[in-house]
Design a protein around this motif. Structure first.
Motif: not given
Length: 305
Positions: A75-85, A115-126, A177-183
């Motif tokens: 599951v994606e979960g409820p806290y995904y934010i698209d078009a971000d960092k 190659r050149n796939a876009a990978v998103d990660i996001w997670h909670c803090n401590a 938007r901490y602990l979120r990013g795409t590369w």
């Protein structure tokens, strides 16, 4: 050295109309720099440290004709934010154990790197809080705790996925938007992120969310078009989590922790289900952790989670 050249994707969009418009905007005009790997990660192996290279042959549990077991769709979960960092270092000002995360994305059928796939990660803090949703609080204090674990007793009129699927998307409550990013993945299908070891919140074990997007194009604005071929979660074994819980700020997280075995989303199938390979000094985990995993995906399929 990480390639910081803006890549292009020679593949055309899917002409069958499956592609949804998707854009990831770069953060301002700040340059994206490579993630440095210092001596903090020169640690002995605290858990399983076997390599996950795609060239190790077929898995016994792989489907017929496939050279690599598909990574579980979750599951994606409820806290995904698209078009971000668009960035590799997602830490910002968050305290915690440094985590150097390397993911390799391959076509599970051909074992060719994507190659050149876009990978998103996001997670909670401590403390168990997601950026963008600080108003939701965490299991450790204040507000309504995140609830991306399935429930057997849904109430009200369903507005998202059916019960048991992880809940519908929640609108952000703030601009953090901490602990979120795409590369992007490199020519070997690899992508690296610099972050911190996640904490925990009510109802879930320690985890990181991940998405893989393909068939889009990298432009001056970021990543446009394409579709999501994988939505999953990355998990941490109990040994590493117990060690992290002895280190601040994790030690101050008073939320009752859900273990890996108790989690209702982890598919209990090891690395195929997203269980990371980890390396760290078991006597000094605060110095940093290295995590890595190969994600076997179906690039022609759409898996939005």
């Amino acid at each position: 050295m990480t390639d910081t050249h803006t890549p292009t994707d020679p593949r055309s969009p899917d002409d069958r109309g499956k592609l949804a418009r998707r854009t990831v905007l770069a953060a301002g005009s700040a340059a994206v720099t490579a993630v440095g790997v210092g001596s903090a990660f020169a640690a002995t192996d605290g858990t399983a440290a076997a390599a996950t290279g795609a060239g190790t042959g077929a898995s016994s549990s792989a489907s017929e004709g496939a050279c690599y077991t598909l990574t579980s769709e979750l599951v994606e979960g409820p806290y995904y934010i698209d078009a971000d960092k668009l960035r590799q270092d997602v830490t910002e000002d968050q305290e915690g154990i440094p985590l150097h995360l390397t993911l390799k994305v391959i076509d599970a059928e051909t074992c060719r790197p994507l190659r050149n796939a876009a990978v998103d990660i996001w997670h909670c803090n401590a403390s168990g809080i997601y950026s963008g949703y600080e108003g939701m609080g965490s299991g450790g204090g204040g507000g309504t705790p995140p609830t991306d674990a399935p429930t057997d007793a849904p109430t009200g009129t369903p507005t998202g996925p059916p019960p048991g699927s992880g809940g519908g998307h929640q609108e952000p409550t703030d601009d953090t938007r901490y602990l979120r990013g795409t590369w992007h993945t490199d020519r070997h299908g690899q992508v690296t992120f610099k972050t911190v070891f996640p904490g925990w919140y009510q109802g879930r074990c320690v985890h990181i969310h991940v998405k893989v997007h393909v068939d889009g194009a990298w432009t001056d604005a970021g990543y446009e078009g394409g579709h999501t071929c994988h939505t999953g979660q990355l998990f941490f074994d109990e040994k590493s989590v117990l060690l992290s819980a002895q280190v601040e700020p994790y030690a101050s997280n008073t939320t009752t922790r859900t273990t890996l075995d108790e989690d209702t989303i982890y598919p209990d199938n090891g690395h195929e289900g997203g269980l990371l390979y980890l390396r760290y000094d078991r006597h000094h985990i605060a110095r940093g952790v290295r995590g890595h995993l190969t994600l076997g995906v179906e690039p022609d399929e759409t898996n939005n989670g």
